[in-house]
Design a protein around this motif. Structure first.
Motif, PDB file in Angstrom:
ATOM      1  N   ARG A 113     -83.573   9.149 -31.531  1.00  0.00           N
ATOM      2  CA  ARG A 113     -82.844   9.019 -30.333  1.00  0.00           C
ATOM      3  C   ARG A 113     -83.047   7.455 -30.315  1.00  0.00           C
ATOM      4  O   ARG A 113     -83.939   7.108 -30.388  1.00  0.00           O
ATOM      5  CB  ARG A 113     -82.943   9.713 -29.328  1.00  0.00           C
ATOM      6  CG  ARG A 113     -82.618  11.131 -29.363  1.00  0.00           C
ATOM      7  CD  ARG A 113     -82.395  12.007 -27.898  1.00  0.00           C
ATOM      8  NE  ARG A 113     -83.726  11.957 -27.433  1.00  0.00           N
ATOM      9  CZ  ARG A 113     -83.777  11.615 -26.009  1.00  0.00           C
ATOM     10  NH1 ARG A 113     -82.738  11.636 -25.492  1.00  0.00           N
ATOM     11  NH2 ARG A 113     -84.986  11.538 -25.542  1.00  0.00           N
ATOM     12  N   GLU A 143     -76.891   2.958 -22.598  1.00  0.00           N
ATOM     13  CA  GLU A 143     -76.395   4.030 -23.661  1.00  0.00           C
ATOM     14  C   GLU A 143     -77.665   4.865 -24.216  1.00  0.00           C
ATOM     15  O   GLU A 143     -78.421   4.174 -24.472  1.00  0.00           O
ATOM     16  CB  GLU A 143     -75.622   3.480 -24.655  1.00  0.00           C
ATOM     17  CG  GLU A 143     -75.008   4.250 -25.663  1.00  0.00           C
ATOM     18  CD  GLU A 143     -73.866   4.012 -26.571  1.00  0.00           C
ATOM     19  OE1 GLU A 143     -73.689   2.636 -26.185  1.00  0.00           O
ATOM     20  OE2 GLU A 143     -73.106   4.712 -27.052  1.00  0.00           O
ATOM     21  N   GLY A 199     -78.685   8.301 -26.711  1.00  0.00           N
ATOM     22  CA  GLY A 199     -78.155   9.293 -27.507  1.00  0.00           C
ATOM     23  C   GLY A 199     -78.830   9.439 -28.924  1.00  0.00           C
ATOM     24  O   GLY A 199     -79.775   8.851 -29.232  1.00  0.00           O
ATOM     25  N   GLU A 200     -78.372  10.652 -29.621  1.00  0.00           N
ATOM     26  CA  GLU A 200     -78.935  10.621 -31.043  1.00  0.00           C
ATOM     27  C   GLU A 200     -78.533   9.177 -31.640  1.00  0.00           C
ATOM     28  O   GLU A 200     -77.488   8.880 -31.634  1.00  0.00           O
ATOM     29  CB  GLU A 200     -78.335  11.828 -31.774  1.00  0.00           C
ATOM     30  CG  GLU A 200     -78.417  13.100 -31.134  1.00  0.00           C
ATOM     31  CD  GLU A 200     -80.031  13.947 -31.224  1.00  0.00           C
ATOM     32  OE1 GLU A 200     -80.111  13.498 -32.291  1.00  0.00           O
ATOM     33  OE2 GLU A 200     -80.281  14.387 -30.361  1.00  0.00           O
ATOM     34  N   GLY A 242     -75.368  15.194 -25.647  1.00  0.00           N
ATOM     35  CA  GLY A 242     -76.601  14.348 -25.788  1.00  0.00           C
ATOM     36  C   GLY A 242     -76.393  12.917 -25.832  1.00  0.00           C
ATOM     37  O   GLY A 242     -77.221  12.241 -26.195  1.00  0.00           O
ATOM     38  N   HIS A 243     -75.134  12.551 -25.796  1.00  0.00           N
ATOM     39  CA  HIS A 243     -74.708  11.076 -25.788  1.00  0.00           C
ATOM     40  C   HIS A 243     -74.695  10.488 -24.297  1.00  0.00           C
ATOM     41  O   HIS A 243     -73.272  10.972 -23.837  1.00  0.00           O
ATOM     42  CB  HIS A 243     -73.832  10.880 -26.689  1.00  0.00           C
ATOM     43  CG  HIS A 243     -73.602   9.426 -27.320  1.00  0.00           C
ATOM     44  ND1 HIS A 243     -73.025   9.031 -28.326  1.00  0.00           N
ATOM     45  CD2 HIS A 243     -73.741   8.230 -26.612  1.00  0.00           C
ATOM     46  CE1 HIS A 243     -73.063   7.925 -28.688  1.00  0.00           C
ATOM     47  NE2 HIS A 243     -73.360   7.092 -27.407  1.00  0.00           N
ATOM     48  N   ARG A 244     -75.083   9.744 -23.730  1.00  0.00           N
ATOM     49  CA  ARG A 244     -75.043   9.346 -22.257  1.00  0.00           C
ATOM     50  C   ARG A 244     -74.728   7.834 -22.133  1.00  0.00           C
ATOM     51  O   ARG A 244     -75.298   6.877 -22.984  1.00  0.00           O
ATOM     52  CB  ARG A 244     -76.106   9.630 -21.265  1.00  0.00           C
ATOM     53  CG  ARG A 244     -76.109  11.169 -21.100  1.00  0.00           C
ATOM     54  CD  ARG A 244     -77.232  11.295 -20.075  1.00  0.00           C
ATOM     55  NE  ARG A 244     -78.559  11.137 -20.417  1.00  0.00           N
ATOM     56  CZ  ARG A 244     -79.529  10.925 -19.648  1.00  0.00           C
ATOM     57  NH1 ARG A 244     -79.415  10.713 -18.199  1.00  0.00           N
ATOM     58  NH2 ARG A 244     -80.588  10.275 -19.896  1.00  0.00           N
ATOM     59  N   GLY A 272     -75.173   9.254 -33.563  1.00  0.00           N
ATOM     60  CA  GLY A 272     -73.934   9.037 -32.633  1.00  0.00           C
ATOM     61  C   GLY A 272     -73.989   7.588 -32.151  1.00  0.00           C
ATOM     62  O   GLY A 272     -73.202   7.039 -32.107  1.00  0.00           O
ATOM     63  N   ILE A 273     -75.201   6.813 -31.700  1.00  0.00           N
ATOM     64  CA  ILE A 273     -75.255   5.544 -31.403  1.00  0.00           C
ATOM     65  C   ILE A 273     -74.937   4.798 -32.355  1.00  0.00           C
ATOM     66  O   ILE A 273     -73.969   3.786 -32.285  1.00  0.00           O
ATOM     67  CB  ILE A 273     -76.833   5.253 -31.055  1.00  0.00           C
ATOM     68  CG1 ILE A 273     -77.030   6.006 -29.777  1.00  0.00           C
ATOM     69  CG2 ILE A 273     -76.702   3.785 -30.592  1.00  0.00           C
ATOM     70  CD1 ILE A 273     -76.877   5.449 -28.323  1.00  0.00           C
ATOM     71  N   GLU A 284     -72.852  11.715 -19.478  1.00  0.00           N
ATOM     72  CA  GLU A 284     -72.718  12.396 -20.888  1.00  0.00           C
ATOM     73  C   GLU A 284     -71.367  12.571 -21.325  1.00  0.00           C
ATOM     74  O   GLU A 284     -70.486  13.321 -20.892  1.00  0.00           O
ATOM     75  CB  GLU A 284     -73.319  13.674 -20.660  1.00  0.00           C
ATOM     76  CG  GLU A 284     -73.440  14.590 -22.106  1.00  0.00           C
ATOM     77  CD  GLU A 284     -74.639  15.497 -22.077  1.00  0.00           C
ATOM     78  OE1 GLU A 284     -75.352  15.467 -21.154  1.00  0.00           O
ATOM     79  OE2 GLU A 284     -74.571  16.163 -23.102  1.00  0.00           O
TER      80      GLU A 284
END
Lengths: 358, 358
Positions: free
Chosen positions: B239, B250, B252-253, B329-331, B256-257, B325
């Motif tokens: 992450r 930001e 997240g995984e 899992g991505h904030r 995703g990022i 979020e």
């Protein structure tokens, strides 16, 4: 291109023909005698650079990148360094030239952006004064005009409020601003040759992008020749026309940027590409580092200096890699390497082992 | 024994697997001025962080210099005292533990430092350096300290016979390995690695990164990695948390990022990374961030990125966006996130999110 390889001219008294290139290095050697032995920082380096072109020099610390550029700038002390070979800049040979003459070339003919702007700038003088000083040495202008020029340069490199920042001291600038001020200083006399030694290493990526754009824009404007020294392959890929990969004071590979990244021929270049995680590819599970560590420049391995770390030296017969120094030769289209592997072997290793893993 | 393939660990939501929980963490350094040394202002180095680190995962903190990455790392290891907030390690609140209460926990939380030249005592032998944790914590080892140290040296790929050598006899990469051996001596659970490879050459970086990954798999370590090289961060992290001026913008995984960065700052950071592919030169759209990071002494109101953001509107200057979020899992803390259309299910309303955080 093959004519670049010059027979070793060890005495500086007897020069070869006048170079037709803007910058040409012929068999440059920079050796430092130390208590432990002779440090061969640069050991037989030749290359050419034309106006308007950018050469990227890549290598690990201790590969002789910076020592070469200091030699071009004439910044080695006679007492500690032994130089031989030839450095031709615009038809003049610099190693045999007097120190006083080289001094007049610095600033206008050639300029350098140093790696660490905090130690390269004088802490007692304002940023503006340091730019003005260099400018007035080369231009007969009033202090006022020089100051206006300094403000103009600071604005060009993107310093906010240059009119007031010109009177700031280096410590009042942030790292990125200081580096930009260094660049403003180096560019203040529109140098024909600009050497940028790790210009972005200490900077964040966002600032790095600004600086690279700036160097590119200024080069287009003044048609300068640029040498960019870095260990970041991404940076050279952004800027350089040609790339030279240095290892242990010698060139390992020299080719256009497209060739170095698309069809590299030297095992060391393969190693560098494999050890670097890349954002433009799928994430690899594992990096492929080069084994071992760079050699000591006092005891450079016999034969190919890279042979102790090379995975492919076994492919070459007669242990040539550990006994014979490979010639720096043209393998086609101006692509030059110093490696004993045959063209077929290199092709096979690249296709079978290296390319699939990059 | 976990393999590299099993990374993105699943049970992130249940608090049971979290080794480290950080909530509202702040560090304000007071600025003292004037005769009475009264401090009114404070450098808000870290200004309210919330994140968790699951057992066995790698969380990376990225951001430009001055964003508070290192300060955060030092608070996690309790080398500096947090101003506010709470750090829970392994189910225990360690935010304000006294030195003596903290000491037994120091076995579990260790740090790898950035500079392998200044983090090893030059007057101690490798044996003394790597063995120091055993002495300090009065740990009895089965076959004596010397044997334990030699095992550690073997583990990090150094020659155990170098036990009696001094740091100056080693190269940068080897020194970093010595530092890692010392870090591992007491089998910590959490390692905070502050720029563990940025001082090393490219080929050596890859060796050390592979070593850190192997050790993680072998010893089930949890890493908080502080780095600014985004290519390396992608390679090592499960992450990623992107920080800007003391806040997480930001988190997240990793996948995703990197594939769908939502915060404009993350998008700009990603676009600024030079790509080592000269054929793509000029084709990429790069977002040029103008100006420098504002001073943490007086950060911009509401969204701290609004002074450099190309999407900023009035609301960005008046209302702080919550870290919401937007995908599993991505904030992201932004009023106008990017790449939101590609995840319609989780998108909710992209524009003014209810200000629930503060």
């Amino acid at each position: 291109m093959s004519s670049v390889r010059i027979e070793p001219a060890l005495t500086t008294g007897d020069l070869g023909p006048v170079s037709t290139s803007f910058l040409e290095l012929r068999d440059l050697r920079v050796h430092f005698p130390t208590g432990d032995g002779l440090v061969k920082s640069v050991d037989g380096l030749s290359y050419r650079l034309e106006r308007g072109k950018t050469l990227g020099i890549v290598g690990e610390s201790g590969s002789g990148k910076s020592v070469t550029s200091l030699a071009i700038m004439g910044l080695h002390k006679n007492t500690s360094a032994r130089l031989s070979g030839e450095i031709w800049l615009d038809g003049e040979e610099l190693i045999t030239a007097s120190a006083e003459h080289v001094r007049t070339l610095r600033g206008k003919k050639m300029a350098m952006i140093f790696q660490d702007p905090l130690s390269a700038m004088h802490p007692f003088y304002t940023v503006g004064n340091q730019i003005v000083e260099a400018y007035r040495i080369h231009h007969k202008v009033t202090k006022k005009a020089a100051r206006a020029h300094a403000i103009d340069m600071l604005a060009r490199v993107g310093i906010p409020q240059p009119k007031s920042r010109v009177d700031d001291y280096p410590h009042q600038f942030s790292g990125g601003m200081r580096q930009r001020a260094m660049i403003a200083m180096a560019l203040s006399c529109d140098p024909e040759l600009l050497i940028a030694d790790e210009p972005t290493t200490a900077l964040d990526v966002t600032v790095q992008a600004q600086i690279l754009d700036l160097i590119r824009d200024l080069q287009q404007e003044f048609n300068s020749a640029v040498i960019i020294i870095t260990h970041d392959l991404g940076v050279v890929a952004e800027l350089a026309d040609d790339i030279m990969v240095m290892y242990a004071g010698r060139s390992a590979e020299y080719a256009s940027a497209e060739q170095v990244f698309g069809q590299p021929e030297h095992p060391y270049t393969w190693g560098l590409l494999g050890s670097m995680p890349r954002l433009d590819r799928d994430r690899s599970e594992r990096l492929l580092p080069i084994k071992g560590t760079p050699p000591s420049l006092i005891n450079v391995p016999l034969g190919c200096p890279f042979s102790p770390r090379c995975n492919y030296s076994g492919l070459v017969g007669d242990h040539a890699c550990t006994t014979d120094r490979p010639e720096f030769r043209d393998v086609g289209g101006g692509h030059r390497i110093a490696c004993h592997l045959s063209a077929q072997q290199r092709q096979q290793v690249w296709e079978d082992e290296i390319r699939p893993n990059l | 024994m976990t393999t590299a393939q099993s990374r993105p660990r699943a049970a992130k939501a249940s608090g049971a697997t979290d080794l480290l929980t950080v909530s509202g963490l702040q560090k304000h350094f007071p600025v003292r001025r004037g005769l009475l040394q009264r401090g009114k202002d404070a450098v808000k180095a870290v200004d309210g962080l919330d994140f968790t680190v699951a057992r066995g995962e790698t969380l990376s903190l990225v951001g430009e210099s001055g964003c508070g990455k290192t300060t955060t790392g030092r608070m996690l290891t309790r080398l500096i005292e947090p101003s506010a907030g709470r750090i829970d390690f392994d189910g225990q609140d360690i935010t304000h533990l006294s030195n003596s209460r903290m000491r037994p926990l120091r076995r579990d939380i260790q740090m790898i430092f950035q500079d392998p030249y200044s983090s090893l005592n030059p007057r101690h032998t490798v044996g003394a350096i790597v063995g120091a944790p055993f002495r300090l914590q009065k740990v009895q080892t089965e076959h004596g300290v010397k044997r334990a140290v030699q095992d550690l040296l073997k583990l990090v790929g150094l020659n155990p016979e170098h036990y009696n050598r001094y740091p100056y006899e080693f190269s940068g990469g080897q020194r970093q390995r010595i530092g890692i051996a010392r870090t591992l001596a007491l089998r910590p659970k959490l390692i905070v690695a502050d720029e563990p490879v940025s001082a090393l050459d490219v080929s050596i970086q890859a060796q050390v990164i592979n070593l850190l990954e192997d050790l993680q798999n072998e010893l089930d370590l949890t890493y908080v990695m502080i780095a600014h090289d985004l290519s390396i961060v992608r390679h090592v992290s499960d992450r990623v948390a992107v920080m800007y001026l003391g806040k997480i913008v930001e988190i997240g995984e990793q996948a995703g990022i990197y594939t769908q960065p939502m915060h404009p700052y993350t998008v700009a950071l990603m676009s600024a990374v030079p790509v080592p592919d000269p054929t793509k030169r000029g084709q990429r759209t790069r977002i040029r961030l103008t100006g420098d990071v504002p001073s943490p002494l007086n950060p911009p109101p509401a969204c701290r990125f609004n002074t450099r953001c190309w999407k900023a509107k009035d609301i960005c200057r008046t209302e702080e966006p919550p870290l919401a979020e937007l995908a599993p899992g991505h904030r992201v803390a932004c009023h106008f996130p990017e790449n939101i259309a590609s995840t319609p299910a989780a998108a909710a309303e992209p524009a003014p999110a209810p200000a629930e955080a503060k």
